[in-house]
Structures are given as C-alpha cells and as structure tokens.
Scaffold this motif. Sequence first.
Motif: not given
Length: 337
Positions: A58-80
């Motif tokens: 499920y591609e949207p779930a894969a994008e969500a995983v990548a976004a959560l990893d980005g939040l953890r690393s500080g790459k971004h603070s918001f994702w939609q």
Amino acid sequence: MQELIDDLPEQIAILDDGFNILAVNRAWRDVVTRHGYVNALPGYNYHTVCAQHAAAGYEPAAEAVAALDGLRSGKHSFWQLNYNGRERWDGRDFQICFHRIVRGDNNFTLVTRFDLTEINELRRLKSEFNRALEQGQASERLRLGRELHDGTSQVLTAIGLLICRLKREPLSAQTSALVEELQELLGEAHQEIRSISYLAHPPALDKLGLANAMKLLAEGFARRTGLEASFEILGEYDPVSATAKAAIYRLAQEALSNVHRHAHANRIRVQIFCRASATHFVIADDGVGIKPEALAGGCSGVGLASMRSRMAEIGARLTVRNLQPGTAIVASLPKGL
C-alpha cells in the motif's frame, strides 16, 4: 486533553517520541474499532502499523513511514498527504497530516485524518455546474450576437438608407442639422452592436490557446470600437488548465466590455506577466477610472463581484488598481492551476 480532542470531528491520534499511540479521540476510536483495525489504538505503535501496510504494497502507507522517519530525524516538522482508501475504505478519499510538537524535553506527533469524500464530491458537482453554466452563458452570448447582427443591425441599416434618402430632399437648415445628428447617432449604434456582437463571438479558445485568443480579442475589440490596443507577454508563458483558461478569458471579455461601456478610454493594454510563482493577466485602460463605491462593492453594474467570484472558483485572485488615469484589472493565477 482527552476531553478536548474527543469533541473534534476529525480523527486524531497523539504519538510519543517512539510513535507509540498515547491517545486517540472518539472519532478515531469509532472508525478503527468499526473496521477491525484494533492495532491502531493506544498501546500499539503507529510506525509499525504503517510499516505492515507498506509491506503489503500500500503506497500511501509507505509514504507515511518515510514521513515518520523524517519527523524523527528532524528533516521536517509537518507532513500532509491526500490519498485513496482501500479494502473497507475503497472508493473514499482521505487527507492525513503529521505535526511534530515539542514540549520541553518531550516530542509528540499529532496525527490528523480527514475524510474528504463528500467534500471532493461537492467540488466535482460544483465544477460540473460551473461548466454547464459557462456553456449556457456561451450559448446565450452566441444567440444574442446572432440576433444583434442578423436582426437589429439590419433594421439600423434600413434606417440609415431612409436617412440618406431624406438628406436628398429639400430641407431647412435646422432639419438638415437634425438629420446629420441622427446619422451620427446611427453610426454610434452600429459601432455598439459590432462591439457587443464581437464579444459574443470570441476567437476559438480551444484551438488558439489562451494567450493567442486574448491577443485576437483585444485587437478585434479595438478595431470595432476605435480604441488603440496593445498586447504583450512578459516572461515565459506556461499554458493553464482548461477550467482556468475559460475563466480568465471570460474575465477578459467582461473587463473589455466594461471599458467600452464605462471607461471613456482611448487606449487598452492586455498583458500577461509570467512570474516564478504566479501568472498575472492584466487588462488596463486610460479612462476615467472606477468610482470608490464600485471598488467597495456598492455598484453591481461594473461586475467586479462577478469577476471576483469567477476567479475565486479557480483559486485565482482579482485585484483592481487605479492607474491615474485609468484602471487595471489584474487576475493572479498561482502556477499549477
């Protein structure tokens, strides 16, 4: 906090620093319980839930995983993300947002999910209605133009012939002056009808493209009104969507019609300014300008409310500028519309 989020209609979950689900609101709990996704409730890890669905393709779930990893690393603070549901949610449209919140030494993630299905359906129906309305208005303009050209113009031509015959008869000086004035008024009426008829029979927008169609519109309008006209494109022009193209073109028609009826202008300029973030379509004149009460919305005859509404429907913005002398109507369209 629980009482606060329970009253919100959106589906909300609060995650800790490791993306464990700390709390969910009533809307979130009702949906996941109803559909059997109990691993999306407090006590479970949201990152793990998304990773499981991503592993199933499920591609949207894969994008969500990548976004959560980005939040953890500080790459971004918001994702939609806007996405389509599957399985029990097949055929429904959603928007999900992740928002990283820092409170002292603690990091939290706010997950908000919106069901956009009804909103998107309303937008689709509105778009279809606007398209049908545009087509109806275009048909009515064509009918009006044909009637003016085939009916009223012929009547005026016949009146002109009678006036010419009258001028050949012996007339007093006073009567001759009246006949001359009638002939001048008749010429003005002919010019008015030619202008209105031209606006009702625009160039082929789909075949020419918006820029060329606006150029021909300005040139043809000038020939029929006696105004001096110019057209220019500044920057690299990118074609716009079909919906935006029709709306901008109708705006240009209405603006030129207002110049003819109200501005008492000698010159018009049609310009397209292409910028990095937006394209600006400008119709400017050197006439008497727009009265302050019209700019404030107190005069509906100028049609500014209609223009603003037309632009708002496509996500554009209308600006009216006093040029001293004259007025500029500016439609600003963000890139990508």
